[in-house]
Write a protein that holds these residues in place. Structure first.
Motif, short mmCIF file in Angstrom:
data_model
loop_
_atom_site.label_atom_id
_atom_site.label_comp_id
_atom_site.label_asym_id
_atom_site.label_seq_id
_atom_site.Cartn_x
_atom_site.Cartn_y
_atom_site.Cartn_z
N ALA A 129 0.32 -0.89 -0.11
CA ALA A 129 -0.06 -0.04 -0.16
C ALA A 129 1.04 1.47 -0.11
O ALA A 129 1.04 2.63 -0.45
N LEU A 130 1.96 1.05 1.06
CA LEU A 130 2.81 2.62 0.94
C LEU A 130 3.81 2.55 -0.50
O LEU A 130 3.62 3.44 -0.91
N ALA A 131 3.85 1.34 -1.21
CA ALA A 131 4.42 1.46 -2.68
C ALA A 131 3.59 1.69 -3.01
O ALA A 131 3.94 3.22 -4.66
N ARG A 132 1.94 1.77 -3.13
CA ARG A 132 1.16 2.71 -4.36
C ARG A 132 1.26 3.54 -4.12
O ARG A 132 1.40 4.36 -4.94
N VAL A 133 1.05 3.77 -2.58
CA VAL A 133 1.28 5.76 -2.87
C VAL A 133 2.30 6.54 -2.85
O VAL A 133 2.60 7.88 -3.62
N PHE A 134 3.28 6.08 -3.27
CA PHE A 134 4.82 6.39 -3.23
C PHE A 134 4.99 7.23 -4.85
O PHE A 134 5.23 7.28 -5.89
N ARG A 135 4.22 5.57 -5.51
CA ARG A 135 4.17 5.98 -7.28
C ARG A 135 3.23 6.87 -7.57
O ARG A 135 3.89 7.95 -8.76
N ALA A 136 1.99 6.83 -6.70
CA ALA A 136 1.41 7.98 -7.42
C ALA A 136 1.36 9.08 -6.98
O ALA A 136 0.92 9.99 -8.13
N ARG A 137 2.14 9.12 -5.91
CA ARG A 137 2.36 10.36 -5.65
C ARG A 137 3.81 11.24 -5.52
O ARG A 137 3.62 12.22 -6.15
N LEU A 138 5.10 10.41 -5.51
CA LEU A 138 6.01 11.32 -5.83
C LEU A 138 6.89 10.24 -6.73
O LEU A 138 7.46 10.90 -6.94
N ASP A 139 6.02 9.18 -6.90
CA ASP A 139 6.39 9.20 -8.96
C ASP A 139 8.54 7.31 -8.39
O ASP A 139 9.51 8.39 -9.39
N VAL A 140 7.99 7.80 -6.83
CA VAL A 140 9.00 6.83 -6.92
C VAL A 140 9.07 5.65 -5.91
O VAL A 140 7.99 5.62 -5.66
N THR A 141 9.78 4.45 -5.92
CA THR A 141 9.66 3.87 -4.89
C THR A 141 9.94 3.51 -3.52
O THR A 141 11.29 4.50 -3.15
N PRO A 142 9.57 3.50 -2.86
CA PRO A 142 9.73 3.64 -1.52
C PRO A 142 11.33 3.03 -1.38
O PRO A 142 12.15 3.30 -0.39
N ALA A 143 11.46 1.71 -1.61
CA ALA A 143 12.89 1.36 -1.18
C ALA A 143 14.04 1.84 -1.83
O ALA A 143 15.16 1.74 -1.38
N SER A 144 13.55 2.36 -3.08
CA SER A 144 15.06 3.60 -3.20
C SER A 144 15.51 4.13 -2.97
O SER A 144 16.59 4.97 -2.31
N LEU A 145 14.64 4.54 -1.89
CA LEU A 145 15.41 6.09 -0.61
C LEU A 145 15.35 5.63 0.47
O LEU A 145 15.91 6.04 1.58
N ARG A 146 15.57 4.25 0.46
CA ARG A 146 16.00 3.64 2.20
C ARG A 146 17.61 4.07 2.69
O ARG A 146 18.20 3.56 1.21
N GLY A 147 17.40 4.77 3.70
CA GLY A 147 19.13 5.25 4.15
C GLY A 147 18.76 6.21 2.77
O GLY A 147 20.26 7.04 3.81
N ASP A 148 18.53 7.25 2.30
CA ASP A 148 19.00 7.95 1.80
C ASP A 148 18.85 9.37 2.11
O ASP A 148 17.35 9.73 1.32
N ALA A 149 19.02 10.47 3.14
CA ALA A 149 18.29 11.35 3.16
C ALA A 149 18.69 12.27 2.80
O ALA A 149 18.30 13.71 2.35
#
Length: 295
Positions: free
Chosen positions: A96-116
């Motif tokens: 569910a989080l991944a779907r929101v990230f793609r729709a709202r931010l056009d990224v995947t959550p996994a790609s942001l892990r640890g990348d402040a």
């Protein structure tokens, strides 16, 4: 007075957002209802959601979605897993989080892990809108304050899409004709119970109403009698499709009301329709918007 009223209600909205943020952060609690949020903002439950949207440019639901997404972003930037970020933000699953990230931010959550570094500009995109009065200099609103005598209406509550409200008014008029009241029709009135822009069609509620003068007997269920008006109202003439009446109310609350020096009364907003959509083209339909004012 304009800035004083605006500042007071801006502080109220800031309190609401802070309260929502506390309830969204772990450990999660149930979200507050409309009455609780209105009390926090020191606003009438009748008008809270409209004032909130008019002054912030977003609904409470959009604020909640934005705050939840921000929680997940911060957790990912701190190195949390996608599952941990989803749970921290109150999502049902990492999918569910991944779907929101793609729709709202056009990224995947996994790609942001640890990348402040990558998370920071996304958090800035999700920052809340400033509460501000729109610049009305280019097209000032022509709002009048009128003392409206109480009047009785026959009401039929309609559930369904805004575009289908003509069915409710058609049922009312059919009953009026059978009851011999067709020639007594004085006003065609609408009372919005929710904002049609913010809800699914099946959740949209609207009171279709007709005024026939005094002395009516109680109509058969599901119709009922109701009294509207009474006291001073801010009145704005809207010209255009009737779907735009909520946009017109946003402008009244954002542009005219903060500088009016008036408070709103705990009574419903209503529309007085002046033209028949079946006979008048949508761009030139007329309706008067009535907003109750406190003495």
């Amino acid at each position: 007075m304009r800035q004083t009223v605006l500042h007071r209600h801006a502080l109220g909205i800031e309190r609401v957002v802070a309260h929502l943020r506390e309830r969204i952060e772990p450990p999660h609690a149930s979200l507050p209802d409309l009455e609780e949020l209105a009390a926090i903002a020191h606003l009438s439950p009748f008008h809270f959601h409209r004032i909130y949207r008019a002054l912030t440019g977003e609904t409470v639901g959009h604020t909640v979605a934005r705050l939840r997404l921000s929680v997940a972003l911060r957790r990912l930037g701190e190195g949390a897993s996608v599952t941990e970020a989803a749970m921290a933000a109150g999502y049902d699953s990492p999918q569910a989080l991944a779907r929101v990230f793609r729709a709202r931010l056009d990224v995947t959550p996994a790609s942001l892990r640890g990348d402040a570094y990558a998370v920071t500009p996304l958090l800035q995109r999700l920052a809340g809108p400033d509460v501000a009065v729109r610049d009305a200099a280019a097209s000032p609103l022509r709002v009048t304050v009128q003392d409206v005598a109480p009047f009785e209406v026959v009401v039929l509550r309609q559930r369904g899409a805004f575009e289908d409200l003509d069915r409710g008014f058609g049922r009312l008029f059919g009953w009026a004709m059978q009851a011999g009241l067709g020639e007594r029709l004085e006003r065609l009135v609408g009372v919005p119970l929710v904002d049609h822009r913010d809800v699914a069609p099946r959740e949209h509620l609207f009171d279709c109403a007709m005024a026939f003068g005094d002395g009516l007997a109680m109509p058969p269920a599901p119709m009922s009698l109701r009294t509207l008006g009474g006291g001073e109202h801010a009145v704005l003439r809207h010209v255009g499709p009737y779907e735009g009446l909520e946009d017109a109310l946003d402008r009244l609350l954002a542009e005219w009301w903060p500088g009016s020096g008036r408070e709103l009364r705990d009574a419903p907003v209503f529309h007085h329709y002046l033209d028949d959509p079946e006979e008048v083209p949508a761009p030139i339909l007329r309706a008067d918007l009535y907003v109750p004012l406190a003495p």
